[in-house]
Design a protein around this motif. Structure first.
Motif, PDB file in Angstrom:
ATOM      1  N   ASP A 118       0.790  -1.233   0.000  1.00  0.00           N
ATOM      2  CA  ASP A 118       0.000   0.000   0.000  1.00  0.00           C
ATOM      3  C   ASP A 118       0.820   1.280   0.000  1.00  0.00           C
ATOM      4  O   ASP A 118       0.350   2.311  -0.497  1.00  0.00           O
ATOM      5  CB  ASP A 118      -0.934   0.015   1.214  1.00  0.00           C
ATOM      6  CG  ASP A 118      -2.034  -1.034   1.106  1.00  0.00           C
ATOM      7  OD1 ASP A 118      -2.378  -1.429  -0.017  1.00  0.00           O
ATOM      8  OD2 ASP A 118      -2.532  -1.460   2.166  1.00  0.00           O
ATOM      9  N   VAL A 119       2.013   1.276   0.599  1.00  0.00           N
ATOM     10  CA  VAL A 119       2.792   2.514   0.644  1.00  0.00           C
ATOM     11  C   VAL A 119       3.178   2.935  -0.771  1.00  0.00           C
ATOM     12  O   VAL A 119       3.336   2.103  -1.673  1.00  0.00           O
ATOM     13  CB  VAL A 119       4.052   2.358   1.512  1.00  0.00           C
ATOM     14  CG1 VAL A 119       3.690   2.153   2.970  1.00  0.00           C
ATOM     15  CG2 VAL A 119       4.941   1.211   1.019  1.00  0.00           C
ATOM     16  N   SER A 120       3.313   4.248  -0.975  1.00  0.00           N
ATOM     17  CA  SER A 120       3.664   4.775  -2.295  1.00  0.00           C
ATOM     18  C   SER A 120       4.416   6.092  -2.142  1.00  0.00           C
ATOM     19  O   SER A 120       4.602   6.593  -1.026  1.00  0.00           O
ATOM     20  CB  SER A 120       2.408   4.995  -3.132  1.00  0.00           C
ATOM     21  OG  SER A 120       1.584   5.986  -2.553  1.00  0.00           O
ATOM     22  N   SER A 125       3.064   6.870   4.756  1.00  0.00           N
ATOM     23  CA  SER A 125       2.469   6.299   5.963  1.00  0.00           C
ATOM     24  C   SER A 125       0.995   6.043   5.689  1.00  0.00           C
ATOM     25  O   SER A 125       0.245   6.977   5.376  1.00  0.00           O
ATOM     26  CB  SER A 125       2.631   7.253   7.148  1.00  0.00           C
ATOM     27  OG  SER A 125       2.066   6.710   8.322  1.00  0.00           O
ATOM     28  N   VAL A 126       0.586   4.787   5.775  1.00  0.00           N
ATOM     29  CA  VAL A 126      -0.787   4.410   5.463  1.00  0.00           C
ATOM     30  C   VAL A 126      -1.631   4.530   6.724  1.00  0.00           C
ATOM     31  O   VAL A 126      -1.363   3.870   7.727  1.00  0.00           O
ATOM     32  CB  VAL A 126      -0.849   2.968   4.917  1.00  0.00           C
ATOM     33  CG1 VAL A 126      -2.284   2.590   4.581  1.00  0.00           C
ATOM     34  CG2 VAL A 126       0.051   2.827   3.695  1.00  0.00           C
ATOM     35  N   SER A 127      -2.648   5.381   6.668  1.00  0.00           N
ATOM     36  CA  SER A 127      -3.511   5.574   7.832  1.00  0.00           C
ATOM     37  C   SER A 127      -4.750   4.702   7.698  1.00  0.00           C
ATOM     38  O   SER A 127      -4.998   4.084   6.664  1.00  0.00           O
ATOM     39  CB  SER A 127      -3.911   7.051   7.947  1.00  0.00           C
ATOM     40  OG  SER A 127      -4.614   7.460   6.783  1.00  0.00           O
ATOM     41  N   GLY A 128      -5.541   4.675   8.761  1.00  0.00           N
ATOM     42  CA  GLY A 128      -6.781   3.906   8.719  1.00  0.00           C
ATOM     43  C   GLY A 128      -6.663   2.588   9.448  1.00  0.00           C
ATOM     44  O   GLY A 128      -5.622   2.243  10.013  1.00  0.00           O
ATOM     45  N   ASP A 129      -7.745   1.821   9.410  1.00  0.00           N
ATOM     46  CA  ASP A 129      -7.827   0.550  10.119  1.00  0.00           C
ATOM     47  C   ASP A 129      -6.880  -0.468   9.497  1.00  0.00           C
ATOM     48  O   ASP A 129      -6.963  -0.758   8.308  1.00  0.00           O
ATOM     49  CB  ASP A 129      -9.259   0.037  10.062  1.00  0.00           C
ATOM     50  CG  ASP A 129      -9.487  -1.171  10.949  1.00  0.00           C
ATOM     51  OD1 ASP A 129      -8.540  -1.574  11.651  1.00  0.00           O
ATOM     52  OD2 ASP A 129     -10.603  -1.706  10.940  1.00  0.00           O
ATOM     53  N   SER A 130      -5.971  -1.006  10.284  1.00  0.00           N
ATOM     54  CA  SER A 130      -5.001  -1.972   9.774  1.00  0.00           C
ATOM     55  C   SER A 130      -5.344  -3.398  10.193  1.00  0.00           C
ATOM     56  O   SER A 130      -4.561  -4.308   9.978  1.00  0.00           O
ATOM     57  CB  SER A 130      -3.590  -1.626  10.269  1.00  0.00           C
ATOM     58  OG  SER A 130      -3.532  -1.676  11.687  1.00  0.00           O
ATOM     59  N   VAL A 131      -6.515  -3.595  10.814  1.00  0.00           N
ATOM     60  CA  VAL A 131      -6.931  -4.927  11.248  1.00  0.00           C
ATOM     61  C   VAL A 131      -8.004  -5.436  10.296  1.00  0.00           C
ATOM     62  O   VAL A 131      -8.988  -4.742  10.027  1.00  0.00           O
ATOM     63  CB  VAL A 131      -7.475  -4.905  12.689  1.00  0.00           C
ATOM     64  CG1 VAL A 131      -7.921  -6.296  13.109  1.00  0.00           C
ATOM     65  CG2 VAL A 131      -6.425  -4.360  13.646  1.00  0.00           C
ATOM     66  N   SER A 132      -7.830  -6.625   9.752  1.00  0.00           N
ATOM     67  CA  SER A 132      -8.816  -7.220   8.859  1.00  0.00           C
ATOM     68  C   SER A 132      -8.894  -8.714   9.116  1.00  0.00           C
ATOM     69  O   SER A 132      -7.952  -9.325   9.619  1.00  0.00           O
ATOM     70  CB  SER A 132      -8.465  -6.948   7.390  1.00  0.00           C
ATOM     71  OG  SER A 132      -7.188  -7.488   7.077  1.00  0.00           O
ATOM     72  N   ASP A 133     -10.032  -9.316   8.753  1.00  0.00           N
ATOM     73  CA  ASP A 133     -10.204 -10.739   8.991  1.00  0.00           C
ATOM     74  C   ASP A 133      -9.682 -11.534   7.803  1.00  0.00           C
ATOM     75  O   ASP A 133      -9.925 -11.210   6.651  1.00  0.00           O
ATOM     76  CB  ASP A 133     -11.669 -11.082   9.243  1.00  0.00           C
ATOM     77  CG  ASP A 133     -12.598 -10.517   8.175  1.00  0.00           C
ATOM     78  OD1 ASP A 133     -12.574 -10.996   7.039  1.00  0.00           O
ATOM     79  OD2 ASP A 133     -13.337  -9.577   8.503  1.00  0.00           O
TER      80      ASP A 133
END
Length: 379
Positions: A118-120, A125-133
């Motif tokens: 995701d970084v570019s 710095s990638v913000s937001g929810d970093s938890v996923s199922d």
């Protein structure tokens, strides 16, 4: 005289009894101290289930790395979670219905901070929810009838493009975009375009992890057939085969999947590890839609235990993708990888280099070079 001697003898017996009682008391005290010490040194149970009919285990890993990218104009350093094997934690619960049947549950969460995919250049710095199922499922596994899965998890075709026995997948495998997927290509004037590495370098690895109903047959001489009915009207099937031979080990898969945005996809991979440590990995696939994207991937590897901590694995690979984002696009990627296992720490230390070259008619683009170095620690 006899009375005097008897009195002396009785006094002696009382002294001996007192000494015996004292010795027993000291022994009991010592035993108590030993028990206490043993109890304090003995490891406590790591996990206990709320239901005594179910066994529970917790596992996972943390995978952190530094990513250095040169896009032809600038060189930047990113602190990332390596998307080739993202940081995760899983809880598995299993119970034995009978000697042949096991019922199980799986909860697996991905916890990615600054994913390497995701970084570019304009989002360091990638913000937001970093938890996923990743997995939320139940399954029923029978020795003779096979295995039924319900919920979110691997579809039948998941990993079918990613059979890899080289030991270097952490640093590079057929999904070559994982380590730098968000990086944008620059045009001839040095300006960032909207095309990313992830858009243009693909490995068509089936339907991934989805909500589905999946069934796997038992293994017959190393072969297993799986099929799944997937959310949004998709479905897939896959045949896997693995075996150990006198000269080495083989892992292979071929899959077909169908979903709304295409008329079908065929893909597969195979990897052979020779007893000498030499490995060969191949993968390919094609999707039937307007663009007809396809890819071919090959890797040559070697692994040996030169150092006491564990096996060292080395490899070099080559990846070609066609028509991934636009009709006529051709992407070529060359990479080299090294993974050092540290068995006593349940750790793998790795470094990988990759070059991405995208050819687009009428639009010259700068190449992207990426180096990733990090460590994965399992628990």
């Amino acid at each position: 005289m006899l009375k005097s001697q008897l009195g002396t003898l009785l006094e002696r017996v009382e002294q001996l009894e007192a000494k015996t009682q004292d010795a027993e008391a000291r022994a009991e005290a010592a035993e108590a101290r030993a028990d206490a010490m043993g109890s304090s040194m003995a490891p406590a149970a790591a996990v206990s289930s709320g239901n005594d009919k179910i066994r529970v285990s917790v596992s996972g890993h943390v995978n952190r790395a530094l990513l250095v990218v040169d896009d032809g104009e600038e060189t930047d350093v990113y602190h990332v979670d390596n998307d080739s094997s993202s940081t995760r934690v899983r809880v598995i619960g299993e119970g034995d219905v009978s000697p042949a049947l096991t019922v199980g549950t799986a909860i697996e969460l991905q916890l990615e901070s600054n994913s390497s995919f995701d970084v570019s250049q304009d989002r360091e710095s990638v913000s937001g929810d970093s938890v996923s199922d990743r997995r939320l499922e139940v399954y029923f596994d029978h020795d003779r009838a096979g295995k039924l899965w319900m919920g979110k998890g691997w579809t039948a075709s998941e990993d079918s493009s990613e059979m890899d026995l080289s030991g270097t997948a952490l640093a590079g495998y057929s999904s070559t975009a994982d380590i730098a997927g968000g990086m944008k290509f620059r045009d001839g004037a040095g300006m960032l375009t909207g095309s990313t590495v992830g858009d243009t370098f693909i490995n068509l690895d089936g339907l991934g992890r989805k909500n589905r109903l999946r069934y796997d047959t038992p293994s017959f001489a190393g072969a297993k057939l799986a099929a799944s009915s997937v959310e949004d009207g998709a479905w897939d099937t896959a045949l896997t085969y693995s075996a150990d031979y006198g000269m080495g080990s083989l892992a292979s898969a071929i899959a077909y999947s169908d979903q709304k945005n295409n008329s079908g996809q065929l893909n597969g991979s195979a990897s052979f590890l020779h007893n000498s440590g030499v490995s060969l990995t191949l993968a390919a696939g094609e999707r039937d839609n307007v663009q007809d994207p396809n890819f071919v991937y090959g890797k040559l590897g070697y692994q040996n235990q030169w150092f006491t901590p564990g096996t060292t694995a080395l490899s070099a690979d080559y990846h070609v993708t066609n028509h991934a984002e636009l009709r006529g696009d051709k992407g070529k990627s060359i990479g080299v990888q090294m993974v050092q296992n540290v068995d006593a720490w349940a750790t793998e230390v790795y470094v990988g280099y990759r070059n991405y070259d995208l050819e687009r008619a009428g639009a010259p683009l700068d190449e992207v070079d990426a180096v990733i170095a990090g460590a994965r620690v399992k628990f």
